[in-house]
Design a protein around this motif. Structure first.
Motif, PDB file in Angstrom:
ATOM      1  N   LYS A   5       0.616  -1.023  -0.137  1.00 38.66           N
ATOM      2  CA  LYS A   5       0.630  -0.059   0.462  1.00 38.66           C
ATOM      3  C   LYS A   5       0.445   1.308   0.382  1.00 38.66           C
ATOM      4  O   LYS A   5       1.395   1.052   0.551  1.00 38.66           O
ATOM      5  N   ARG A   6      -0.085   2.211  -0.812  1.00 38.80           N
ATOM      6  CA  ARG A   6       0.894   3.783  -0.508  1.00 38.80           C
ATOM      7  C   ARG A   6       0.912   4.471   0.007  1.00 38.80           C
ATOM      8  O   ARG A   6      -0.045   4.792   0.635  1.00 38.80           O
ATOM      9  N   LYS A   7       1.712   4.815   0.648  1.00 39.63           N
ATOM     10  CA  LYS A   7       1.756   5.982   1.856  1.00 39.63           C
ATOM     11  C   LYS A   7       1.289   7.314   1.536  1.00 39.63           C
ATOM     12  O   LYS A   7       1.489   7.499  -0.021  1.00 39.63           O
ATOM     13  N   GLU A   8       0.878   7.894   1.674  1.00 42.81           N
ATOM     14  CA  GLU A   8       0.202   9.873   1.912  1.00 42.81           C
ATOM     15  C   GLU A   8       1.547   9.924   0.553  1.00 42.81           C
ATOM     16  O   GLU A   8       2.340  10.613   1.493  1.00 42.81           O
ATOM     17  N   GLY A   9       1.556  10.479  -0.631  1.00 45.84           N
ATOM     18  CA  GLY A   9       2.406  11.466  -1.192  1.00 45.84           C
ATOM     19  C   GLY A   9       4.015  10.877  -1.858  1.00 45.84           C
ATOM     20  O   GLY A   9       5.294  11.196  -1.858  1.00 45.84           O
ATOM     21  N   GLU A  10       3.526   9.470  -1.204  1.00 48.54           N
ATOM     22  CA  GLU A  10       5.272   9.015  -2.138  1.00 48.54           C
ATOM     23  C   GLU A  10       4.376   7.812  -2.883  1.00 48.54           C
ATOM     24  O   GLU A  10       3.712   7.842  -3.468  1.00 48.54           O
ATOM     25  N   GLU A  11       6.090   7.576  -3.208  1.00 46.72           N
ATOM     26  CA  GLU A  11       5.895   6.843  -5.147  1.00 46.72           C
ATOM     27  C   GLU A  11       5.104   5.277  -4.790  1.00 46.72           C
ATOM     28  O   GLU A  11       5.310   4.930  -3.416  1.00 46.72           O
ATOM     29  N   GLN A  12       4.338   4.658  -5.579  1.00 46.42           N
ATOM     30  CA  GLN A  12       3.695   3.570  -5.609  1.00 46.42           C
ATOM     31  C   GLN A  12       4.742   2.545  -5.257  1.00 46.42           C
ATOM     32  O   GLN A  12       5.278   2.871  -6.409  1.00 46.42           O
ATOM     33  N   PRO A  13       4.918   1.811  -4.673  1.00 45.05           N
ATOM     34  CA  PRO A  13       5.680   0.675  -4.552  1.00 45.05           C
ATOM     35  C   PRO A  13       5.487  -0.112  -5.594  1.00 45.05           C
ATOM     36  O   PRO A  13       4.559  -0.352  -6.892  1.00 45.05           O
ATOM     37  N   TYR A  14       7.221  -0.534  -4.980  1.00 44.70           N
ATOM     38  CA  TYR A  14       7.683  -1.294  -6.885  1.00 44.70           C
ATOM     39  C   TYR A  14       8.789  -2.462  -6.350  1.00 44.70           C
ATOM     40  O   TYR A  14       9.581  -1.701  -5.604  1.00 44.70           O
ATOM     41  N   TRP A  15       8.944  -2.745  -7.466  1.00 46.20           N
ATOM     42  CA  TRP A  15      10.389  -3.873  -7.185  1.00 46.20           C
ATOM     43  C   TRP A  15      11.406  -2.823  -8.004  1.00 46.20           C
ATOM     44  O   TRP A  15      11.517  -3.048  -9.311  1.00 46.20           O
ATOM     45  N   LYS A 295       3.584  10.339  -5.864  1.00 42.61           N
ATOM     46  CA  LYS A 295       4.340  10.788  -6.600  1.00 42.61           C
ATOM     47  C   LYS A 295       4.947   9.531  -7.613  1.00 42.61           C
ATOM     48  O   LYS A 295       5.184   9.061  -7.843  1.00 42.61           O
ATOM     49  N   ILE A 296       4.924  10.941  -9.322  1.00 43.70           N
ATOM     50  CA  ILE A 296       4.928  10.153 -10.370  1.00 43.70           C
ATOM     51  C   ILE A 296       6.424  10.094 -10.789  1.00 43.70           C
ATOM     52  O   ILE A 296       7.164  10.858 -10.732  1.00 43.70           O
ATOM     53  N   ASP A 297       7.672   8.816 -11.047  1.00 42.26           N
ATOM     54  CA  ASP A 297       8.762   8.965 -11.330  1.00 42.26           C
ATOM     55  C   ASP A 297       8.301   8.361 -12.875  1.00 42.26           C
ATOM     56  O   ASP A 297       8.905   7.933 -13.199  1.00 42.26           O
ATOM     57  N   ASN A 298       8.699   9.777 -13.660  1.00 37.88           N
ATOM     58  CA  ASN A 298       8.472   9.669 -15.143  1.00 37.88           C
ATOM     59  C   ASN A 298      10.083   9.989 -15.992  1.00 37.88           C
ATOM     60  O   ASN A 298      10.108  10.924 -16.509  1.00 37.88           O
ATOM     61  N   ASP A 299      10.691   8.775 -16.028  1.00 36.31           N
ATOM     62  CA  ASP A 299      11.379   9.093 -16.272  1.00 36.31           C
ATOM     63  C   ASP A 299      11.617   8.534 -17.601  1.00 36.31           C
ATOM     64  O   ASP A 299      11.528   7.944 -18.450  1.00 36.31           O
ATOM     65  N   ILE A 300      12.649   9.791 -18.850  1.00 37.17           N
ATOM     66  CA  ILE A 300      12.253   9.768 -20.084  1.00 37.17           C
ATOM     67  C   ILE A 300      13.473   8.451 -20.913  1.00 37.17           C
ATOM     68  O   ILE A 300      12.690   8.085 -21.485  1.00 37.17           O
ATOM     69  N   ASP A 347      -6.650   4.790  -7.608  1.00 41.54           N
ATOM     70  CA  ASP A 347      -6.065   4.491  -6.596  1.00 41.54           C
ATOM     71  C   ASP A 347      -4.659   4.964  -6.852  1.00 41.54           C
ATOM     72  O   ASP A 347      -3.427   5.762  -6.257  1.00 41.54           O
ATOM     73  N   SER A 348      -3.994   4.501  -8.366  1.00 43.07           N
ATOM     74  CA  SER A 348      -2.326   4.890  -8.896  1.00 43.07           C
ATOM     75  C   SER A 348      -3.018   5.067 -10.333  1.00 43.07           C
ATOM     76  O   SER A 348      -3.096   4.151 -10.808  1.00 43.07           O
ATOM     77  N   ILE A 349      -2.045   5.949 -10.384  1.00 42.53           N
ATOM     78  CA  ILE A 349      -1.793   6.491 -12.378  1.00 42.53           C
ATOM     79  C   ILE A 349      -1.470   4.695 -12.848  1.00 42.53           C
ATOM     80  O   ILE A 349      -1.346   4.140 -14.000  1.00 42.53           O
TER      81      ILE A 349
END
Length: 444
Positions: A5-15, A295-300, A347-349
Motif C-alpha cells: 500500500k502506498r503512503k500519502e505523497g509517496e511513490e507507488q511501491p515497486y521492486w 509521486k510519479i517518477d516519469n524517467d525519460i 488509486d494509482s496511475i
C-alpha cells in the motif's frame, strides 16, 4: 486491495530491477474497472493493424493475428517496468512507413525492409536511452524541422484516409460522423464546458475514442457500409507455428543497402516519437501537480529503454508497420484526465495503465469480441489515424514562432507528406540552411 500500500505523497511501491521499477497487478496496484471496460473495446485498434500486415507483408489473417499477440506482450512491458504511459504505435509515422514499404514487393522483400527499419528504431532508442542523450539531441533539432516533420506526418495520415481509394472516401458516412463526434468529444471547448456541468458528458469523456468509434461502427452496420459480423464462439487461434515463415530467420536478414534506405524513415520516426514523449510528459506533470497523494517518477531514459526492448522484440518475432512507440497519446490523455479526479477514482496511475493492456491482451483471445469487430477494423484504424493527424497538426503548429520557421516547416511538411521521409528530410534541411539559418536574425 494490493499487497503493498502506498503512503500519502509517496511513490507507488515497486521492486527495483536495474533502471526499471517492477510493478505487478494485485501486488503493487489494483485493477481499474473503467480502463478494463475501455480496453475491451479499444483493443480493436490493435487488431486493426492486421489488414496492413496482410497487405504490405503478404501474411495471412491468422499469422497477422499472431503478430498482434506479440505486440500485445510488448504492450504489457511499460506498466510492468515502471512508466505511466499507455504505449502504442508510432502512429503519425505509419503513413511514412507505408510509403517506405510501398517500394518493396509484399512478402520476403517487404519483411526484410521492415526488419531493417525496426532494428534501426530499436538502435536509436537504445543508444539514446543508455547514454541519456535523447533529450539533448532532439532539443538541438531546429523548431522548423521538428514542426515540419510532425505536421507532415499528420498531413500524410489525412491524405491516406481522404484520398481516392482511402477509407473515408470508401465509407464516408460512418467515418465522417464518427470522426466529427470523436473530435468533438476529445477536443471541443464547448464539450469541455459540458463535461464540467453534466455527469453524462464527463462519463463520455472518460472513454476517449470509444463513444465515437461505437457510433461509427453502428452507423456502418446500419447503412450497409460495413458487413454485419458473423460472431464465432470460443478462443482465437493465432498461427504461431506458421508465423516462422514470415520472420527474418526464414526470409533472410536485410542487406546493408536496405538498412541505408531505412535510415531517413527511422530518424523521422524517432523524432515523431520523441514529440509524443514530450506531450506525454506534459500530461503526467500536470496530473502529478494535481494529485499530491502519489509521486510519479516519469524517467525519460527508462521510457527510451522500454521502447527499445519492444522494437527489438518486433524486429525478430513480429515486424510491425506501426513500429513500437512510447505512448498512445489519446488513451493516455483519457487516463490522465480520470486520474485527476482523485484517489477514489483511480488509486494509482500505474493501476490504470497496467489494467488497460492486461484487459486488451485478454481480449485478443476472446473470439466473440474479435469476430464481432473483424468487419469494422478499417474504422478503428482510420479514426486512430484521423485523431493522430489532428494532434500532429495542432502540436506541430505550436512549435514555430517566426515567419521563417513557419515557411520552412510548411515546405518540409508538404514534401514529406507527398514524397516520403527521405525527400521531406532533405527538403527541410536545405530550406533551413537557405532561409532560416541565413535570415533568422534579420527576420527577428
Amino acid at each position: 486491495m494490493p499487497l503493498y500500500k502506498r503512503k500519502e505523497g509517496e511513490e507507488q511501491p515497486y521492486w527495483p530491477l536495474g533502471p526499471f521499477k517492477v510493478r505487478l497487478p494485485f501486488i503493487h496496484y489494483n485493477l481499474e474497472s473503467a480502463e478494463f471496460i475501455q480496453a475491451l473495446i479499444m483493443f480493436v485498434v490493435s487488431v486493426s493493424m492486421i489488414p496492413l500486415i496482410q497487405e504490405y507483408l503478404g501474411a495471412p489473417y491468422e499469422v497477422a493475428l499472431a503478430f498482434v499477440v506479440v505486440c500485445g506482450i510488448g504492450y504489457l512491458l511499460p506498466a510492468l517496468l515502471g512508466t505511466p504511459f499507455i504505449p502504442g504505435w508510432i502512429t503519425p509515422a505509419i503513413p511514412l512507413v507505408l510509403l517506405y514499404l510501398g517500394d518493396f514487393e509484399p512478402g520476403p522483400e517487404a519483411i526484410q525492409a521492415l526488419v531493417a527499419l525496426q532494428f534501426l528504431v530499436f538502435l536509436i532508442f537504445f543508444i539514446l536511452g543508455i547514454t541519456r542523450l535523447g533529450s539533448k539531441i532532439v532539443h538541438n533539432v531546429p523548431n522548423s524541422l521538428k514542426a515540419g516533420i510532425i505536421i507532415g506526418a499528420g498531413l500524410a495520415a489525412f491524405f491516406g484516409e481522404i484520398e481516392e481509394g482511402g477509407t473515408v472516401m470508401e465509407t464516408p458516412i460512418s467515418l465522417i460522423i464518427g470522426g466529427l463526434l470523436t473530435a468533438y468529444f476529445m477536443f471541443s471547448l464547448s464539450f469541455r464546458q459540458l463535461r464540467e456541468k453534466y455527469r453524462t458528458a464527463a462519463l463520455i469523456a472518460n472513454y476517449g475514442m470509444v463513444p465515437g468509434l461505437i457510433i461509427a461502427v453502428i452507423i456502418g452496420w446500419t447503412i450497409g457500409e460495413y458487413p454485419l459480423p458473423a460472431i464465432e464462439w470460443g478462443i482465437t487461434s493465432p498461427a504461431f507455428s506458421e508465423m516462422w515463415a514470415y520472420l527474418p530467420f526464414t526470409v533472410g536478414f536485410p542487406s546493408l543497402d536496405i538498412f541505408l534506405l531505412a535510415i531517413p524513415t527511422a530518424l523521422i520516426a524517432y523524432i515523431i516519437a520523441y514529440g509524443d514523449i514530450i506531450v506525454g510528459t506534459a500530461l503526467i506533470e500536470r496530473t502529478d501537480r494535481i494529485r499530491e497523494d502519489e509521486k510519479i517518477d516519469n524517467d525519460i531514459d527508462r521510457v527510451h529503454l522500454i521502447t527499445a526492448i519492444r522494437n527489438l522484440i518486433h524486429t525478430f518475432f513480429a515486424p510491425y508497420p506501426g513500429l513500437s512507440g512510447p505512448i498512445w497519446t489519446a488513451v493516455t490523455a483519457t487516463l490522465a484526465e480520470r486520474y485527476t479526479n482523485g484517489r477514489k477514482a483511480m488509486d494509482s496511475i500505474y493501476g490504470g495503465a497496467g489494467t488497460f493492456y492486461i484487459a486488451a491482451f485478454i481480449a485478443l483471445f476472446i473470439l466473440p469480441l474479435v469476430s464481432l469487430f473483424e468487419p469494422v477494423l478499417p474504422i478503428a484504424l482510420s479514426l486512430t489515424l484521423l485523431v493522430t493527424g489532428y494532434l500532429c497538426v495542432q502540436i506541430g503548429i505550436q512549435q514555430v514562432k517566426t515567419s521563417s520557421e513557419r515557411g520552412v516547416a510548411g515546405v518540409t511538411a508538404v514534401v514529406l507528406a507527398v514524397h516520403g521521409a527521405a525527400y521531406g528530410l532533405l527538403a527541410g534541411v536545405v530550406m533551413y540552411l537557405l532561409i532560416e539559418k541565413t535570415f533568422k536574425k534579420k527576420d527577428k
